[in-house]
Design an enzyme around this catalytic site. Structure first.
Site, PDB file in Angstrom:
ATOM      1  CG  HIS A  54      -1.967  -1.067   1.181  1.00 27.04           C
ATOM      2  ND1 HIS A  54      -2.940  -1.194   2.139  1.00 27.04           N
ATOM      3  CD2 HIS A  54      -2.190  -2.077   0.293  1.00 27.04           C
ATOM      4  CE1 HIS A  54      -3.726  -2.224   1.854  1.00 27.04           C
ATOM      5  NE2 HIS A  54      -3.284  -2.769   0.745  1.00 27.04           N
ATOM      6  CD  GLU A  56      -1.055   3.961   4.096  1.00 22.46           C
ATOM      7  OE1 GLU A  56      -2.155   4.243   4.585  1.00 22.46           O
ATOM      8  OE2 GLU A  56      -0.907   3.156   3.150  1.00 22.46           O
ATOM      9  CB  CYS A  82      -5.664  -0.733   5.974  1.00 22.88           C
ATOM     10  SG  CYS A  82      -4.022  -1.391   5.676  1.00 22.88           S
ATOM     11  CB  CYS A  91      -1.000   0.940   6.249  1.00 28.24           C
ATOM     12  SG  CYS A  91      -0.830   0.080   4.664  1.00 28.24           S
ATOM     13  CB  ALA A 171     -26.059   1.675 -34.549  1.00 32.06           C
ATOM     14  CB  THR A 205     -23.058  -5.923 -27.118  1.00 31.86           C
ATOM     15  OG1 THR A 205     -23.989  -4.866 -26.852  1.00 31.86           O
ATOM     16  CG2 THR A 205     -21.733  -5.323 -27.548  1.00 31.86           C
ATOM     17  CD  GLU A 301     -17.268   0.370 -23.518  1.00 32.42           C
ATOM     18  OE1 GLU A 301     -17.320   0.159 -24.748  1.00 32.42           O
ATOM     19  OE2 GLU A 301     -16.230   0.690 -22.914  1.00 32.42           O
ATOM     20  CG  LEU A 306     -27.671  -4.590 -20.275  1.00 28.96           C
ATOM     21  CD1 LEU A 306     -28.578  -5.273 -19.269  1.00 28.96           C
ATOM     22  CD2 LEU A 306     -26.380  -5.392 -20.463  1.00 28.96           C
TER      23      LEU A 306
END
Length: 378
Positions: A54, A56, A82, A91, A171, A205, A301, A306
């Site tokens: 991490h 730190e 943490c 940490c 489209a 898709t 995407e 959907l």
């Protein structure tokens, strides 16, 4: 009371945190700066890939590599250190053991396994603790919006991306969409895809476009997981999506037939059987399941069906829209929502950002108040 120097060091820590955005997930992107009693910067670091050090610990290592002792230093960190043993050690203990005298943290960790305990343990070890400044806290929280969402709500932050003409067409009537927006907009969209923990798409898709849906930017070392909403298990075993190495693939389905699931498992997919009452995938249950698999930001995407289902269910937190300066007339839209009985029935958003990207516009819009998670008092 924080000094102007404290503010400067916290802003530097925030800049470091931004460098962790693409590598740290599912951990939060955190930066840390160490300064000695004379005000000299002696070490700095940011969170590495999952399972690694991490921020730190990286800063403590950097100080040691420069030949500096951390005893008596001040640590500026963009999130509470943490306090639990996870993939790495606590940490807060690492800072206390190193003899750090003071810790300035931008804000408390929303993880219930931390939630103030890191700061408490530092105080118990005789370390002076301060929170702030608020501007850095807000920016650090924005940087880790998905992590805060997962911890506070038990669901990822859902960002729906679409590229369209000015009249909202994604489209032509025959399905052609390459390319409505410019290369600059497409590269920018790749950067947003890269920061997500997972990309969500639908079986439509997959069947229509046979996309890879991976990140193709230089220097990328982490591929977001791919999640396919496929109620009837129609994902082809020879689809291009299987070509992406080192990527988890989840298929959410309403089918519980093991014989139909097994070939996809053999291809490497993890099957999530989440049948809803309508015979389709329960999308709300899917989000909760993905959160349990440490998905912070979910980047959508997908096609208009959907997209419409997610919006109608109120599951989209943010829209990421690229608008090309052209009109297309007939064609597919961003989302299948209608017909609506009144204007008020349409999902409402508030503008969060507008920026020009090449010849196109990038628009960010959020559900009002959606990012206001409950937080510990400052």
């Amino acid at each position: 009371m924080l000094s102007a120097f404290d503010h400067d060091m916290m802003r530097r820590a925030l800049t470091l945190a931004e460098r962790a955005r693409l590598i740290a997930p599912p951990n939060p992107a955190v930066g840390c700066v160490l300064v000695d009693a004379a005000g000299t910067l002696i070490g700095e670091g940011f969170t590495q890939a999952v399972g690694q050090a991490h921020a730190e610990v990286m800063a403590l290592r950097d100080a040691a590599a420069r030949g500096h002792a951390s005893a008596g230093a001040t640590a500026y960190v963009t999130l509470e250190p943490c306090a639990h043993q996870g993939r790495t050690g606590p940490c807060c203990d690492a800072l206390a053991t190193a003899g750090v005298r003071r810790v300035v943290a931008a804000l408390q960790d929303p993880n219930p396994r931390v939630g103030g305990q890191g700061l408490q343990r530092l105080r118990a070890a005789g370390v002076e603790v301060a929170l702030g400044p608020s501007a850095v806290a807000e920016a650090a929280r924005e940087l880790n919006l998905g992590f805060f969402s997962r911890m506070a709500r038990g669901t990822p932050w859902v960002r729906l991306k679409a590229a369209s003409s000015l009249d909202g067409r994604t489209a032509l009537p025959d399905g052609r969409s390459q390319w409505i927006t410019s290369p600059a907009a497409r590269d920018d969209g790749q950067a947003w895809r890269a920061r997500a923990c997972a990309v969500l798409t639908g079986i439509g898709t997959v069947l229509d476009d046979d996309p890879l849906l991976n990140v193709r930017l230089p220097g990328i070392t982490r591929q977001p997981a791919l999640v396919i909403v496929d109620s009837a298990l129609r994902t082809p075993l020879d689809a291009r999506l299987w070509q992406v190495a080192d990527r988890r693939v989840f298929i959410a389905t309403a089918v519980t037939d093991e014989a139909r699931q097994q070939p996809l498992r053999a291809r490497g997919a993890q099957l999530l059987a989440l049948p809803g009452t309508d015979g389709r995938v329960d999308l709300a249950a899917l989000l909760a399941r993905l959160a349990r698999r440490e998905v912070n930001e979910l980047h959508v995407e997908a096609g208009h069906r959907l997209n419409g289902a997610l919006l109608r269910a109120g599951l989209v937190d943010e829209l990421l829209l690229y608008l090309a300066p052209r009109l297309l007339g007939e064609g597919a839209g961003i989302a299948a929502l209608g017909p609506l009985g009144s204007l008020d029935e349409g999902p409402a958003f508030a503008w969060h950002g507008v920026e020009r990207v090449g010849p196109d516009l990038r628009l960010l819009a959020r559900v009002p108040g959606r990012e206001c998670f409950d937080e510990p008092a400052r």
